[in-house]
Design an enzyme around this catalytic site. Structure first.
Site, PDB file in Angstrom:
ATOM      1  N   LYS A 272     -19.588  10.871 -34.660  1.00  9.65           N
ATOM      2  CA  LYS A 272     -20.080  11.762 -33.632  1.00  9.65           C
ATOM      3  C   LYS A 272     -19.554  13.202 -33.948  1.00  9.65           C
ATOM      4  CE  LYS A 272     -16.127  13.204 -31.868  1.00  9.65           C
ATOM      5  NZ  LYS A 272     -15.705  14.474 -31.584  1.00  9.65           N
TER       6      LYS A 272
ATOM      7  N   ASP B  72     -16.465  19.806 -29.603  1.00  9.89           N
ATOM      8  CA  ASP B  72     -16.349  18.781 -30.335  1.00  9.89           C
ATOM      9  C   ASP B  72     -15.719  17.793 -29.796  1.00  9.89           C
ATOM     10  OD1 ASP B  72     -16.009  18.040 -33.415  1.00  9.89           O
ATOM     11  OD2 ASP B  72     -14.008  17.824 -32.866  1.00  9.89           O
TER      12      ASP B  72
END
Length: 305
Positions: free
Chosen positions: A88, A166
């Site tokens: 991811k 993030d």
């Protein structure tokens, strides 16, 4: 059949999570890697993915490098007929991930856009409990110390590096798994004067029923770290804390299975390969893109690592 796999990008996340899980997995055999700096202990580590694919007999690749460079590596791997696991976020843009999805479909290989926080111990129990409840409000707090978690990692501050999103996208990956569909109405992104990506975000969402949903992300928190999702409902209050690893309902701690986020991801990847399917959910990344589209931007003091 054991799936022979290679890792691309032997950095912190690969060493902390991917390699230990693959070494213990009955479904995978980690046989090689490609990395400019890191190395794996067994098997040859090549400099580039092209070298690795040319030299090694593997079935799949796991891409662990920064999102800005992930598209080209995934494109090359899919073209070579390999199944692909995307760390991811799955890419730097929505369109590139959709192009990879289409390429994987045409090539007949599996593409898996992984969201590890969805496999936290409390997430599935939370989703099941909320399924028949009416929501009153949702408050997400995801606040941590970037100097502790990402020391010296310049790429996270560059365009496409996502900044505070993030970690924030982990919260969004859980929210999109346990809540009805929701959308952004307003927000604020705080961007350091010397950086391209935000250090904090305050986002306001709602859903079709008008539920107020607020997400606060901040990379400047020192001391205890905060990874909480609180949901007020008609049947009580649900609190997912510590990134989804703990769950309380009306203050009562729920019994949960042991933590196994990355084991869950690789179990899912193996199942997708066996079924000849892909899983490319971009909903968390879409919310980040929406924040860049709709939120106000405010310059804040420069950040030095």
């Amino acid at each position: 059949m054991v799936i022979r796999i290679g890792i691309v990008g032997v950095g912190k996340i690969a060493r902390d999570q991917h390699i230990p899980v693959l070494d213990a997995s009955p479904d995978f055999d980690l046989v090689t890697a490609a990395s400019r700096h890191g190395r794996i202990e067994h098997g040859v580590t090549h400099t580039t993915i092209e070298e690795m694919l040319a030299a090694e007999d593997i079935d799949a690749v796991s891409l662990c490098q920064p999102p800005q460079v992930r598209f080209e590596a995934a494109r090359v791997a899919i073209a070579a007929g390999k199944h692909v696991f995307l760390e991811k976020p799955p890419g730097a843009t929505l369109t590139e991930v959709e192009l990879l999805r289409d390429q994987a479909r045409e090539k007949g290989v599996t593409l898996f856009a992984s969201w590890h926080s969805r496999y936290a111990a409390g997430v599935e129990t939370a989703r099941a409990w909320l399924a028949d409840k009416s929501l009153h409000s949702v408050h997400i707090e995801w606040k941590e110390d970037v100097r502790h978690w990402h020391p010296g990692q310049a790429w996270i501050w560059e365009a496409g590096g996502m900044g505070v999103f993030d970690p924030g996208i982990n919260a969004l990956s859980i929210a999109t798994a346990i809540l009805p569909g929701f959308f952004l109405t307003e927000g604020l992104l705080e961007i350091p004067a010397n950086r391209a990506s935000p250090i904090a975000a305050d986002l306001h969402f709602t859903d079709a029923a008008g539920t107020p949903i607020r997400a606060e992300f901040d990379w400047r928190q020192t001391g205890p770290q905060t990874w909480d999702i609180k949901v007020e409902t008609d049947a009580g209050t649900l609190l997912l804390s510590k990134g989804g690893s703990e769950l309380r309902i009306d203050g009562v701690e729920q019994t949960l299975p042991p933590e196994a986020e990355y084991r869950g991801l690789y179990d899912r990847f193996a199942a997708l390969i066996a079924a000849g399917e892909s899983d490319v959910d971009v909903a968390p990344l879409r919310h980040v893109a929406d924040a860049y589209l709709r939120a106000e931007r405010r310059q804040v003091e420069a950040f030095e690592d």
